[in-house]
Write a protein that holds these residues in place. Structure first.
Motif, mmCIF file in Angstrom:
data_model
loop_
_atom_site.group_PDB
_atom_site.id
_atom_site.type_symbol
_atom_site.label_atom_id
_atom_site.label_comp_id
_atom_site.label_asym_id
_atom_site.label_seq_id
_atom_site.Cartn_x
_atom_site.Cartn_y
_atom_site.Cartn_z
ATOM 1 N N SER A 127 0.848 -1.186 0.000
ATOM 2 C CA SER A 127 0.000 0.000 0.000
ATOM 3 C C SER A 127 0.890 1.244 0.000
ATOM 4 O O SER A 127 2.087 1.174 0.273
ATOM 5 C CB SER A 127 -0.901 0.017 1.235
ATOM 6 O OG SER A 127 -0.128 0.254 2.401
ATOM 7 N N THR A 128 0.287 2.391 -0.304
ATOM 8 C CA THR A 128 1.054 3.641 -0.295
ATOM 9 C C THR A 128 1.677 3.881 1.075
ATOM 10 O O THR A 128 2.839 4.295 1.181
ATOM 11 C CB THR A 128 0.157 4.820 -0.680
ATOM 12 O OG1 THR A 128 -0.433 4.556 -1.967
ATOM 13 C CG2 THR A 128 0.937 6.117 -0.735
ATOM 14 N N GLU A 129 0.929 3.575 2.118
ATOM 15 C CA GLU A 129 1.441 3.760 3.477
ATOM 16 C C GLU A 129 2.581 2.778 3.764
ATOM 17 O O GLU A 129 3.557 3.116 4.440
ATOM 18 C CB GLU A 129 0.314 3.565 4.498
ATOM 19 C CG GLU A 129 -0.778 4.621 4.446
ATOM 20 C CD GLU A 129 -1.726 4.472 3.260
ATOM 21 O OE1 GLU A 129 -2.386 5.473 2.885
ATOM 22 O OE2 GLU A 129 -1.796 3.353 2.689
ATOM 23 N N GLU A 130 2.470 1.571 3.244
ATOM 24 C CA GLU A 130 3.520 0.582 3.463
ATOM 25 C C GLU A 130 4.805 0.941 2.706
ATOM 26 O O GLU A 130 5.902 0.601 3.150
ATOM 27 C CB GLU A 130 3.034 -0.798 3.034
ATOM 28 C CG GLU A 130 2.027 -1.409 3.996
ATOM 29 C CD GLU A 130 1.460 -2.714 3.476
ATOM 30 O OE1 GLU A 130 1.271 -3.641 4.294
ATOM 31 O OE2 GLU A 130 1.203 -2.819 2.249
ATOM 32 N N ALA A 143 5.932 3.976 2.394
ATOM 33 C CA ALA A 143 6.589 4.918 3.306
ATOM 34 C C ALA A 143 7.227 4.178 4.482
ATOM 35 O O ALA A 143 8.336 4.523 4.922
ATOM 36 C CB ALA A 143 5.585 5.953 3.807
#
Length: 354
Positions: free
Chosen positions: A146-149, A151
Protein backbone atom coordinates in the motif's frame (compact mmCIF):
# COMPACT_ATOMS: atom_id res chain seq x y z
CA UNK A 1 47.99 0.32 -17.09
CA UNK A 2 47.65 -1.25 -13.64
CA UNK A 3 49.37 1.79 -12.12
CA UNK A 4 45.96 3.48 -12.05
CA UNK A 5 44.81 0.96 -9.44
CA UNK A 6 47.32 1.99 -6.82
CA UNK A 7 46.54 5.70 -6.46
CA UNK A 8 44.85 6.45 -3.12
CA UNK A 9 41.46 8.13 -3.19
CA UNK A 10 38.56 9.03 -0.91
CA UNK A 11 34.99 7.76 -1.14
CA UNK A 12 32.78 10.08 0.88
CA UNK A 13 34.60 10.28 4.19
CA UNK A 14 36.31 6.89 3.71
CA UNK A 15 39.99 7.11 2.66
CA UNK A 16 41.00 4.25 0.35
CA UNK A 17 44.64 3.16 -0.04
CA UNK A 18 44.05 2.07 -3.64
CA UNK A 19 41.15 1.47 -6.06
CA UNK A 20 40.54 -2.29 -6.20
CA UNK A 21 37.39 -3.00 -4.19
CA UNK A 22 35.37 -6.12 -3.38
CA UNK A 23 31.92 -6.44 -4.91
CA UNK A 24 28.87 -7.58 -2.93
CA UNK A 25 28.30 -11.33 -3.27
CA UNK A 26 25.56 -13.39 -1.63
CA UNK A 27 27.16 -16.28 0.29
CA UNK A 28 24.23 -17.49 2.48
CA UNK A 29 26.24 -18.37 5.56
CA UNK A 30 24.55 -16.43 8.37
CA UNK A 31 22.49 -18.16 11.06
CA UNK A 32 18.83 -19.02 10.33
CA UNK A 33 17.96 -15.80 12.20
CA UNK A 34 20.21 -13.76 9.90
CA UNK A 35 22.98 -13.18 12.45
CA UNK A 36 26.56 -12.99 11.10
CA UNK A 37 28.99 -15.40 12.75
CA UNK A 38 32.69 -15.74 13.52
CA UNK A 39 33.04 -17.57 10.20
CA UNK A 40 31.66 -14.51 8.38
CA UNK A 41 34.07 -12.30 10.30
CA UNK A 42 36.99 -14.51 9.23
CA UNK A 43 35.88 -14.43 5.58
CA UNK A 44 35.68 -10.66 5.38
CA UNK A 45 38.83 -10.06 7.43
CA UNK A 46 40.78 -12.31 5.06
CA UNK A 47 39.86 -9.87 2.26
CA UNK A 48 40.54 -6.65 4.17
CA UNK A 49 43.37 -5.62 1.84
CA UNK A 50 40.78 -4.65 -0.78
CA UNK A 51 40.35 -0.90 -0.99
CA UNK A 52 36.75 -1.27 0.18
CA UNK A 53 34.60 -4.28 1.02
CA UNK A 54 30.97 -4.03 -0.02
CA UNK A 55 29.19 -6.82 1.82
CA UNK A 56 26.67 -9.31 0.61
CA UNK A 57 23.08 -8.14 0.36
CA UNK A 58 21.65 -7.67 3.86
CA UNK A 59 17.92 -7.46 4.49
CA UNK A 60 16.68 -4.27 6.20
CA UNK A 61 13.55 -6.01 7.49
CA UNK A 62 11.86 -9.41 7.72
CA UNK A 63 9.92 -8.56 4.54
CA UNK A 64 13.21 -7.83 2.79
CA UNK A 65 14.66 -11.34 2.99
CA UNK A 66 14.82 -13.22 -0.28
CA UNK A 67 17.03 -16.25 0.34
CA UNK A 68 17.78 -18.65 3.20
CA UNK A 69 20.45 -17.81 5.80
CA UNK A 70 21.26 -14.35 4.47
CA UNK A 71 22.24 -11.72 7.05
CA UNK A 72 19.92 -9.05 8.39
CA UNK A 73 20.56 -5.66 9.95
CA UNK A 74 17.38 -4.81 11.83
CA UNK A 75 17.67 -6.48 15.26
CA UNK A 76 20.05 -6.09 18.19
CA UNK A 77 21.34 -9.61 17.49
CA UNK A 78 22.14 -8.61 13.91
CA UNK A 79 24.05 -5.57 15.13
CA UNK A 80 26.07 -7.72 17.53
CA UNK A 81 26.88 -10.21 14.78
CA UNK A 82 27.91 -7.55 12.29
CA UNK A 83 30.07 -5.92 14.97
CA UNK A 84 32.20 -9.08 14.96
CA UNK A 85 32.66 -8.66 11.21
CA UNK A 86 33.44 -4.95 11.20
CA UNK A 87 35.82 -5.25 14.16
CA UNK A 88 37.71 -8.03 12.39
CA UNK A 89 37.95 -6.05 9.15
CA UNK A 90 39.09 -2.89 10.91
CA UNK A 91 41.65 -4.83 12.94
CA UNK A 92 43.05 -6.01 9.59
CA UNK A 93 43.18 -2.37 8.43
CA UNK A 94 40.20 -2.68 6.08
CA UNK A 95 37.12 -0.64 5.27
CA UNK A 96 33.63 -2.12 4.98
CA UNK A 97 30.14 -0.95 3.99
CA UNK A 98 27.01 -3.06 4.41
CA UNK A 99 24.79 -3.43 1.38
CA UNK A 100 21.09 -2.97 2.19
CA UNK A 101 19.12 -5.31 -0.06
CA UNK A 102 15.33 -5.68 0.06
CA UNK A 103 14.51 -8.59 -2.24
CA UNK A 104 10.88 -7.56 -2.77
CA UNK A 105 9.07 -10.12 -4.91
CA UNK A 106 12.19 -12.31 -5.37
CA UNK A 107 11.41 -14.38 -2.32
CA UNK A 108 9.29 -17.15 -0.86
CA UNK A 109 7.40 -17.40 2.46
CA UNK A 110 9.65 -20.28 3.52
CA UNK A 111 12.69 -17.98 3.38
CA UNK A 112 11.45 -15.31 5.77
CA UNK A 113 11.13 -15.37 9.57
CA UNK A 114 7.42 -14.50 9.47
CA UNK A 115 6.52 -16.76 6.50
CA UNK A 116 4.41 -14.11 4.87
CA UNK A 117 3.79 -13.49 1.18
CA UNK A 118 6.56 -11.45 -0.52
CA UNK A 119 5.86 -7.76 -1.08
CA UNK A 120 6.42 -5.74 -4.24
CA UNK A 121 5.35 -2.57 -6.05
CA UNK A 122 2.62 -4.58 -7.83
CA UNK A 123 1.14 -8.06 -7.61
CA UNK A 124 3.10 -9.37 -10.61
CA UNK A 125 4.51 -12.88 -10.24
CA UNK A 126 8.18 -13.24 -11.22
CA UNK A 127 8.97 -16.13 -13.52
CA UNK A 128 11.17 -18.82 -12.07
CA UNK A 129 12.07 -20.70 -8.94
CA UNK A 130 14.05 -19.85 -5.83
CA UNK A 131 16.03 -21.87 -3.31
CA UNK A 132 14.32 -22.72 -0.02
CA UNK A 133 15.22 -25.06 2.82
CA UNK A 134 13.04 -27.73 1.19
CA UNK A 135 14.46 -27.25 -2.30
CA UNK A 136 13.58 -25.22 -5.37
CA UNK A 137 10.08 -23.71 -5.32
CA UNK A 138 8.13 -21.44 -7.63
CA UNK A 139 8.11 -17.84 -6.51
CA UNK A 140 4.54 -16.85 -5.61
CA UNK A 141 2.50 -13.83 -6.65
CA UNK A 142 3.65 -11.01 -4.34
CA UNK A 143 1.40 -8.70 -2.39
CA UNK A 144 1.41 -5.10 -3.61
CA UNK A 145 2.53 -2.64 -0.94
CA UNK A 146 0.00 0.00 0.00
CA UNK A 147 1.05 3.64 -0.29
CA UNK A 148 1.44 3.76 3.48
CA UNK A 149 3.52 0.58 3.46
CA UNK A 150 5.87 2.08 0.87
CA UNK A 151 6.59 4.92 3.31
CA UNK A 152 7.11 2.37 6.09
CA UNK A 153 9.58 0.49 3.88
CA UNK A 154 11.56 3.69 3.36
CA UNK A 155 11.76 3.92 7.15
CA UNK A 156 12.98 0.29 7.27
CA UNK A 157 15.95 1.34 5.12
CA UNK A 158 16.57 4.33 7.38
CA UNK A 159 16.59 2.21 10.53
CA UNK A 160 18.75 -0.46 8.91
CA UNK A 161 21.31 2.17 7.92
CA UNK A 162 21.45 3.41 11.50
CA UNK A 163 21.85 -0.18 12.69
CA UNK A 164 24.72 -0.72 10.24
CA UNK A 165 26.58 2.28 11.65
CA UNK A 166 25.85 1.05 15.18
CA UNK A 167 27.42 -2.24 14.10
CA UNK A 168 30.62 -0.43 13.15
CA UNK A 169 30.24 -0.29 9.37
CA UNK A 170 31.95 2.58 7.56
CA UNK A 171 28.79 3.14 5.54
CA UNK A 172 26.01 1.43 3.59
CA UNK A 173 25.17 0.76 -0.02
CA UNK A 174 21.54 0.80 -1.19
CA UNK A 175 20.97 -2.06 -3.65
CA UNK A 176 18.97 -0.66 -6.57
CA UNK A 177 19.79 -3.34 -9.16
CA UNK A 178 19.45 -7.04 -10.03
CA UNK A 179 15.65 -7.08 -9.99
CA UNK A 180 15.24 -6.43 -6.25
CA UNK A 181 12.78 -4.02 -4.65
CA UNK A 182 14.32 -0.63 -5.51
CA UNK A 183 14.87 -1.85 -9.08
CA UNK A 184 11.33 -3.24 -9.21
CA UNK A 185 9.89 0.22 -8.64
CA UNK A 186 11.80 1.65 -11.62
CA UNK A 187 10.20 -0.26 -14.49
CA UNK A 188 6.64 -1.20 -15.57
CA UNK A 189 7.55 -4.89 -15.90
CA UNK A 190 7.29 -5.00 -12.08
CA UNK A 191 5.56 -1.70 -11.29
CA UNK A 192 2.04 -1.00 -12.56
CA UNK A 193 0.99 1.22 -9.67
CA UNK A 194 -1.48 4.06 -10.11
CA UNK A 195 -0.43 6.09 -7.04
CA UNK A 196 2.54 8.49 -6.77
CA UNK A 197 4.98 5.58 -7.09
CA UNK A 198 3.95 4.39 -10.55
CA UNK A 199 3.44 5.58 -14.11
CA UNK A 200 5.63 8.57 -14.94
CA UNK A 201 9.42 8.70 -14.66
CA UNK A 202 9.13 11.00 -11.64
CA UNK A 203 6.82 8.53 -9.92
CA UNK A 204 8.83 5.40 -10.71
CA UNK A 205 12.09 6.87 -9.37
CA UNK A 206 10.36 8.28 -6.29
CA UNK A 207 10.97 5.24 -4.07
CA UNK A 208 14.69 5.11 -4.91
CA UNK A 209 15.06 8.84 -4.27
CA UNK A 210 13.16 8.63 -0.98
CA UNK A 211 15.26 5.71 0.24
CA UNK A 212 18.52 7.45 -0.70
CA UNK A 213 17.35 10.67 0.96
CA UNK A 214 16.24 8.89 4.14
CA UNK A 215 19.48 6.96 4.48
CA UNK A 216 21.64 10.02 3.78
CA UNK A 217 19.65 12.04 6.32
CA UNK A 218 20.10 9.29 8.91
CA UNK A 219 23.80 8.47 8.62
CA UNK A 220 25.23 11.17 6.35
CA UNK A 221 25.54 11.33 2.58
CA UNK A 222 29.28 10.73 2.85
CA UNK A 223 28.55 7.26 4.25
CA UNK A 224 25.86 6.37 1.69
CA UNK A 225 26.31 4.62 -1.65
CA UNK A 226 23.80 3.60 -4.30
CA UNK A 227 24.04 0.66 -6.68
CA UNK A 228 22.21 0.63 -10.03
CA UNK A 229 22.27 -1.88 -12.87
CA UNK A 230 21.42 -0.40 -16.28
CA UNK A 231 20.98 -3.08 -18.90
CA UNK A 232 20.20 -5.72 -16.24
CA UNK A 233 22.24 -8.48 -17.92
CA UNK A 234 20.30 -11.69 -18.55
CA UNK A 235 17.11 -10.02 -17.24
CA UNK A 236 18.15 -10.95 -13.71
CA UNK A 237 15.19 -11.90 -11.53
CA UNK A 238 12.74 -11.43 -14.39
CA UNK A 239 13.13 -7.65 -14.42
CA UNK A 240 12.80 -6.28 -17.94
CA UNK A 241 13.98 -2.69 -18.42
CA UNK A 242 12.18 -0.51 -20.95
CA UNK A 243 12.90 3.24 -21.04
CA UNK A 244 16.26 2.92 -19.27
CA UNK A 245 18.03 5.58 -21.36
CA UNK A 246 15.52 8.12 -20.09
CA UNK A 247 15.01 6.74 -16.60
CA UNK A 248 18.57 6.34 -15.34
CA UNK A 249 19.73 9.86 -16.26
CA UNK A 250 16.49 11.14 -14.69
CA UNK A 251 17.25 9.15 -11.52
CA UNK A 252 20.82 10.41 -11.31
CA UNK A 253 19.76 14.03 -11.78
CA UNK A 254 17.34 13.58 -8.87
CA UNK A 255 19.84 11.86 -6.58
CA UNK A 256 22.98 13.85 -7.48
CA UNK A 257 22.10 16.84 -5.26
CA UNK A 258 22.31 14.54 -2.23
CA UNK A 259 26.08 14.30 -2.86
CA UNK A 260 26.22 10.64 -1.90
CA UNK A 261 29.60 9.01 -1.29
CA UNK A 262 29.42 6.93 -4.44
CA UNK A 263 27.45 5.32 -7.22
CA UNK A 264 28.18 1.70 -8.10
CA UNK A 265 27.09 0.46 -11.52
CA UNK A 266 27.71 -2.44 -13.83
CA UNK A 267 28.67 -2.15 -17.48
CA UNK A 268 25.53 -3.81 -18.80
CA UNK A 269 24.69 -0.82 -21.00
CA UNK A 270 27.91 0.47 -22.57
CA UNK A 271 26.08 3.17 -24.50
CA UNK A 272 24.59 4.67 -21.36
CA UNK A 273 27.69 4.42 -19.18
CA UNK A 274 29.46 7.63 -20.36
CA UNK A 275 26.27 9.60 -19.76
CA UNK A 276 26.02 8.31 -16.20
CA UNK A 277 29.68 9.17 -15.61
CA UNK A 278 29.07 12.77 -16.70
CA UNK A 279 25.96 13.12 -14.56
CA UNK A 280 27.41 11.68 -11.34
CA UNK A 281 29.21 14.28 -9.19
CA UNK A 282 31.16 12.03 -6.80
CA UNK A 283 32.94 8.66 -6.91
CA UNK A 284 31.78 6.17 -9.54
CA UNK A 285 32.53 2.52 -8.79
CA UNK A 286 32.35 0.21 -11.80
CA UNK A 287 31.96 -3.57 -11.92
CA UNK A 288 32.83 -4.82 -15.39
CA UNK A 289 31.99 -8.49 -14.76
CA UNK A 290 33.67 -11.17 -16.81
CA UNK A 291 36.77 -9.16 -17.69
CA UNK A 292 40.34 -9.23 -16.45
CA UNK A 293 41.92 -6.74 -14.06
CA UNK A 294 43.82 -4.90 -16.80
CA UNK A 295 40.59 -4.22 -18.70
CA UNK A 296 38.92 -2.93 -15.56
CA UNK A 297 41.90 -0.75 -14.64
CA UNK A 298 41.73 0.89 -18.06
CA UNK A 299 38.33 2.29 -17.05
CA UNK A 300 40.10 4.25 -14.30
CA UNK A 301 42.76 5.52 -16.70
CA UNK A 302 40.05 6.53 -19.19
CA UNK A 303 38.11 8.43 -16.52
CA UNK A 304 35.07 6.17 -16.79
CA UNK A 305 35.46 4.94 -13.21
CA UNK A 306 37.18 6.04 -10.02
CA UNK A 307 37.20 2.63 -8.34
CA UNK A 308 36.65 -0.88 -9.73
CA UNK A 309 35.12 -3.89 -8.01
CA UNK A 310 35.71 -7.60 -8.47
CA UNK A 311 33.42 -10.44 -7.46
CA UNK A 312 34.40 -14.09 -7.86
CA UNK A 313 38.08 -13.17 -8.13
CA UNK A 314 37.90 -11.71 -4.62
CA UNK A 315 35.84 -14.66 -3.43
CA UNK A 316 38.51 -17.15 -4.53
CA UNK A 317 41.56 -15.05 -3.70
CA UNK A 318 41.60 -13.56 -0.21
CA UNK A 319 44.97 -11.97 -1.08
CA UNK A 320 43.85 -10.75 -4.51
CA UNK A 321 45.39 -7.30 -4.04
CA UNK A 322 48.86 -8.74 -3.44
CA UNK A 323 48.46 -11.21 -6.30
CA UNK A 324 47.58 -8.41 -8.70
CA UNK A 325 50.48 -6.28 -7.48
CA UNK A 326 52.97 -9.09 -8.00
CA UNK A 327 51.46 -10.78 -11.03
CA UNK A 328 50.91 -14.03 -9.13
CA UNK A 329 48.47 -16.62 -10.55
CA UNK A 330 44.88 -16.63 -9.28
CA UNK A 331 42.87 -19.37 -7.61
CA UNK A 332 39.88 -20.64 -9.58
CA UNK A 333 36.51 -20.09 -7.86
CA UNK A 334 34.35 -23.13 -7.13
CA UNK A 335 30.71 -22.35 -8.03
CA UNK A 336 29.49 -25.43 -6.11
CA UNK A 337 30.40 -23.68 -2.84
CA UNK A 338 29.18 -20.17 -3.66
CA UNK A 339 25.95 -20.38 -1.64
CA UNK A 340 25.53 -21.93 1.79
CA UNK A 341 27.69 -24.42 3.63
CA UNK A 342 30.65 -23.86 5.92
CA UNK A 343 34.33 -23.05 5.52
CA UNK A 344 34.79 -25.05 2.31
CA UNK A 345 34.90 -22.64 -0.61
CA UNK A 346 34.51 -19.75 1.82
CA UNK A 347 37.51 -19.28 4.14
CA UNK A 348 39.76 -22.10 2.89
CA UNK A 349 41.00 -20.61 -0.39
CA UNK A 350 44.81 -20.54 -0.12
CA UNK A 351 46.92 -17.41 -0.21
CA UNK A 352 49.81 -17.28 -2.64
CA UNK A 353 53.26 -18.35 -1.51
CA UNK A 354 56.15 -17.19 -3.65
Amino acid sequence: MLNALWNPTTVGDIPLPHRLAMSPMTRSRATPDGVPTELNAEYYAQRASHALIITEGTQPSADGQGYPVTPGIYTDEHITGWRKVTDAVHKADGRIVIQLMHAGRISHPDNTPHHRQPVAPSAIKPTGTTFTASGLQEMPVPRALSTEEVAATVDDFRRAAAAAIAAGADGVEIHGANGYLVHQFLFPSANQRTDQYGGSLDNRIRFAVEVATAVADEIGADRTGLRIGPGNPRNLNDLSESDSHELYPHLLRAVAPLNLAYLQTGAGDEELLPTLRKLWPTTLILNRAGTDIATRAKDIEDGLADVITVGSMALANPDLVERVRTGAPLNTPDPATFYGGGAAGYTDYPTHTA
